[in-house]
Write an enzyme that holds these catalytic residues in place. Structure first.
Site, PDB file in Angstrom:
ATOM      1  N   CYS A  44     -10.410  -7.496 -18.112  1.00  0.00           N
ATOM      2  CA  CYS A  44     -10.327  -6.814 -16.820  1.00  0.00           C
ATOM      3  C   CYS A  44     -11.515  -7.135 -15.936  1.00  0.00           C
ATOM      4  O   CYS A  44     -11.368  -7.531 -14.783  1.00  0.00           O
ATOM      5  CB  CYS A  44     -10.218  -5.308 -17.031  1.00  0.00           C
ATOM      6  SG  CYS A  44     -10.332  -4.386 -15.502  1.00  0.00           S
ATOM      7  N   CYS A  49      -8.480  -8.259 -13.751  1.00  0.00           N
ATOM      8  CA  CYS A  49      -8.304  -7.341 -12.609  1.00  0.00           C
ATOM      9  C   CYS A  49      -9.394  -7.434 -11.548  1.00  0.00           C
ATOM     10  O   CYS A  49      -9.094  -7.532 -10.358  1.00  0.00           O
ATOM     11  CB  CYS A  49      -8.259  -5.901 -13.103  1.00  0.00           C
ATOM     12  SG  CYS A  49      -7.381  -5.660 -14.640  1.00  0.00           S
ATOM     13  N   LYS A  52      -9.836 -10.935  -9.867  1.00  0.00           N
ATOM     14  CA  LYS A  52      -8.543 -11.170  -9.185  1.00  0.00           C
ATOM     15  C   LYS A  52      -8.465 -10.362  -7.893  1.00  0.00           C
ATOM     16  O   LYS A  52      -8.112 -10.877  -6.845  1.00  0.00           O
ATOM     17  CB  LYS A  52      -7.417 -10.804 -10.163  1.00  0.00           C
ATOM     18  CG  LYS A  52      -5.985 -10.889  -9.684  1.00  0.00           C
ATOM     19  CD  LYS A  52      -5.446  -9.729  -8.910  1.00  0.00           C
ATOM     20  CE  LYS A  52      -5.536  -8.383  -9.571  1.00  0.00           C
ATOM     21  NZ  LYS A  52      -4.622  -8.164 -10.679  1.00  0.00           N
ATOM     22  N   TYR A 179       3.399 -10.923 -13.392  1.00  0.00           N
ATOM     23  CA  TYR A 179       2.286 -10.398 -12.579  1.00  0.00           C
ATOM     24  C   TYR A 179       1.334 -11.528 -12.153  1.00  0.00           C
ATOM     25  O   TYR A 179       1.017 -11.672 -10.982  1.00  0.00           O
ATOM     26  CB  TYR A 179       1.427  -9.457 -13.423  1.00  0.00           C
ATOM     27  CG  TYR A 179       1.907  -8.071 -13.705  1.00  0.00           C
ATOM     28  CD1 TYR A 179       1.352  -6.989 -13.044  1.00  0.00           C
ATOM     29  CD2 TYR A 179       2.847  -7.813 -14.697  1.00  0.00           C
ATOM     30  CE1 TYR A 179       1.713  -5.680 -13.343  1.00  0.00           C
ATOM     31  CE2 TYR A 179       3.219  -6.515 -15.007  1.00  0.00           C
ATOM     32  CZ  TYR A 179       2.648  -5.455 -14.330  1.00  0.00           C
ATOM     33  OH  TYR A 179       3.002  -4.175 -14.627  1.00  0.00           O
ATOM     34  N   GLU A 183       0.760 -12.896  -8.378  1.00  0.00           N
ATOM     35  CA  GLU A 183      -0.492 -12.517  -7.712  1.00  0.00           C
ATOM     36  C   GLU A 183      -1.277 -13.755  -7.294  1.00  0.00           C
ATOM     37  O   GLU A 183      -1.769 -13.842  -6.163  1.00  0.00           O
ATOM     38  CB  GLU A 183      -1.339 -11.644  -8.642  1.00  0.00           C
ATOM     39  CG  GLU A 183      -0.720 -10.265  -8.869  1.00  0.00           C
ATOM     40  CD  GLU A 183      -1.548  -9.341  -9.752  1.00  0.00           C
ATOM     41  OE1 GLU A 183      -1.307  -8.128  -9.716  1.00  0.00           O
ATOM     42  OE2 GLU A 183      -2.437  -9.823 -10.488  1.00  0.00           O
ATOM     43  N   HIS A 470       1.663  11.652   9.828  1.00  0.00           N
ATOM     44  CA  HIS A 470       2.137  10.754  10.877  1.00  0.00           C
ATOM     45  C   HIS A 470       0.989  10.237  11.725  1.00  0.00           C
ATOM     46  O   HIS A 470       0.065  10.996  12.009  1.00  0.00           O
ATOM     47  CB  HIS A 470       3.127  11.530  11.764  1.00  0.00           C
ATOM     48  CG  HIS A 470       3.743  10.694  12.817  1.00  0.00           C
ATOM     49  ND1 HIS A 470       4.700   9.737  12.548  1.00  0.00           N
ATOM     50  CD2 HIS A 470       3.529  10.650  14.160  1.00  0.00           C
ATOM     51  CE1 HIS A 470       5.060   9.155  13.686  1.00  0.00           C
ATOM     52  NE2 HIS A 470       4.364   9.684  14.677  1.00  0.00           N
ATOM     53  N   GLU A 475       4.863   8.077   5.133  1.00  0.00           N
ATOM     54  CA  GLU A 475       5.578   9.293   5.543  1.00  0.00           C
ATOM     55  C   GLU A 475       7.080   9.151   5.280  1.00  0.00           C
ATOM     56  O   GLU A 475       7.786  10.133   5.088  1.00  0.00           O
ATOM     57  CB  GLU A 475       5.316   9.641   7.015  1.00  0.00           C
ATOM     58  CG  GLU A 475       5.870   8.660   8.027  1.00  0.00           C
ATOM     59  CD  GLU A 475       5.546   9.075   9.485  1.00  0.00           C
ATOM     60  OE1 GLU A 475       5.946  10.174   9.873  1.00  0.00           O
ATOM     61  OE2 GLU A 475       4.902   8.284  10.187  1.00  0.00           O
TER      62      GLU A 475
END
Ligand code: NDP
Length: 487
Positions: A44, A49, A52, A179, A183, A470, A475
């Site tokens: 990681c 992660c 990346k 993944y 990515e 908003h 939303e």
């Protein structure tokens, strides 16, 4: 006085191993040691992660500069300087590795910067020749990327290598549709590399919601990635006299926006790192790429670890078989994280580590909860997902589908075609939201919060009762009133 050198010996200094070691030592007062043969922080932090995500950020700036003009800014697009970025990246990774070392030191964990293998139910052998005994052993050795068994596959790189490239290639073939493939397709495309992606199946990101992955694929193509599905690599070789088929541009060149073309032309650093590679695909096409990246999956790090010799059971892919408490077939040996190939995500490995400490050192048997894990794929746009896909949910029970897709304000104003998608999969009978799928910028941030609600067992009516914020993209998740279909 214990008959063992340690209460716990952890093998592997990644996110899961480090967390388990320092909590066992720091909170439960156990005498703990940890061995790591590579850099602290594991996949990681060092080669996954974290670097990346920093590359995702780097790759997004070209688009930001392009869009800024629509907002009245006069910003000039310049070339991307890989060396400058890489230097800063390495400094950051060094810093993080030090943080991990300090965490262990601060918790009183003894560390051994060497390879360790299992020599017995309570015995660990270090590559230095030393042997240590421990009441419990925790295997947290992670996994590694694998190449397919294509001839000359060693000519291709894997994800670990990306962060060490001397320069970026001009053209890159990415093989795979998971993944990592998707990515890096977005990252490299954003950095100005001509990206082609071959995926053997009908649609990338197998297992995720069909509509969500369909939009990701479409957006990738719109951004200039030459994504070919139903295509794989059958042969590869160094491009030379025998393999002279030359690369003449991607099929999507014609459809590619002027901004993407310009960015690629500005990629002044582009040159081949290891020499061009000739590739033959399953549909008979022959092309030459500067570089080939295999993102074809990862295998657990269990080879030559002495595991089967002491009675630890391994699965078909070499993963350590464990029960709900991460205990292996040998009662004193536990395993967590990617090496067990359950859900291969950093926060899951950390949770497995924490549950292990609760169970073994705090007298509170805690099974690991792998249900409703939110996750994000850092494609461009991102995809955030929690719970069941529409396809899996309707196999399980009758469902209502609420879904909307629209052009978000920020990029629509800049004239981009980008669309986002918000989708809820709802049980007809219980009204519970079974799945939430978001394809949008920052979908990872959104799904973290939606994940709490869905983990709590929220119904569609709870979403309806929540007032919208908003103007935001998210939303829409509380304003979808009518199902678009039932299934
Ligand atoms: P995945 O298992 O996700 O994807 C592997 C891909 O390679 C699939 O598309 C697969 O095809 C394809 N493939 C496998 N073998 C071959 C072959 N012989 N020839 C051609 N294609 C092949 O692995 P990744 O390496 O992308 O990622 C590993 C794991 O790491 C993920 O499962 C995830 O858990 C984790 N990860 C998580 C991230 C995140 O949370 N954002 C980021 C990166 C990784 P097919 O679909 O047909 O099997």
């Amino acid at each position: 006085m214990s008959q063992f050198d340690y209460d716990l010996f952890v093998i592997g200094g990644g996110s899961g191993g480090v967390r388990a070691a320092r909590v066992a030592a720091g909170e439960a007062g156990a005498k703990v040691a940890l061995a790591e043969e590579d850099r602290y922080g594991g996949t990681c932090v060092i080669r996954g992660c974290v670097p990346k995500k920093l590359m995702v950020f780097a790759s997004e700036y070209a688009g930001v500069v392009e869009d800024a003009a629509s907002y009245g800014w006069d910003l000039k697009q310049g070339p991307f300087d890989w060396h400058s970025f890489q230097t800063r990246l390495n400094t950051e990774l060094d810093r993080l590795e030090q943080v991990y070392r300090n965490l262990l030191k601060g918790s009183g964990v003894d560390t051994f910067d060497t390879r360790a293998t299992v020599a017995g139910p309570h015995e660990v052998k270090l590559a230095t020749g030393e042997t240590k005994s421990a009441k419990h052993i925790l295997i947290a050795t992670g996994g590694h990327p694998v190449r397919p068994d294509t001839v000359n596959a060693q000519l291709g790189i894997v994800s670990d290598d990306i962060f060490h490239l001397e320069s970026l290639p001009k053209s890159l073939l990415i093989v795979g549709g998971g993944y990592i493939a998707c990515e890096f397709a977005g990252i490299m495309n954003g950095l100005g590399v001509e990206v082609t992606q071959y995926y053997r199946g009908a649609q990338i990101l197998r297992g995720f919601d069909d509509e969500a992955r369909g939009l990701v694929a479409e957006s990738m193509r719109e951004r200039g990635i030459d994504l070919r599905v139903g295509t794989n690599i059958v042969e590869m070789a160094p491009a030379g006299d025998d393999h002279t088929a030359s690369w003449t541009g991607t099929a999507s060149d014609a459809a590619m926006g002027a901004d993407v073309k310009q960015r690629r032309e500005m990629q002044t650093e582009a040159k081949d790192a290891n020499g061009p590679i000739w590739v033959k695909s399953t549909n008979g096409g022959e092309r030459v790429f500067d570089m080939v990246l295999f993102a074809t999956g990862r295998d657990p790090n269990t080879k030559d670890m002495g595991l089967e010799e002491v009675g630890v059971k391994l699965g078909r892919r070499g993963q350590i078989e464990v029960d709900a408490y991460s205990q292996t077939a040998v009662p004193s040996i536990y395993a967590i994280g990617d090496v067990t190939d359950r859900v291969n995500l950093t926060p899951v490995a950390i949770r497995e580590g924490m549950a292990f400490v609760e169970t073994v050192f705090k007298g509170n048997p805690t099974p690991v909860d792998h249900d409703l894990i939110p996750s994000a794929i850092f494609t461009q746009p991102e995809m955030g997902t929690v719970g069941l896909s529409e396809e899996d949910a309707r196999d399980q029970e009758p469902v209502e589908i609420y879904c909307t897709s629209f052009r978000p304000m920020q990029t629509a104003f800049a004239g981009r075609p980008d669309r986002v998608l918000m989708k809820l999969v709802v049980s007809k009978e219980t009204r519970k939201v079974l799945g939430c799928h978001i394809v949008a910028p920052h979908a990872g941030e959104m799904i973290q919060l939606a994940g709490i609600a869905i983990k709590m067992g929220t119904t569609k009516e709870d979403f309806d009762r929540t007032v919208a914020v908003h103007p935001t993209m998210s939303e829409e998740i509380v304003t979808m009133r009518t199902p678009i279909r039932t299934a």
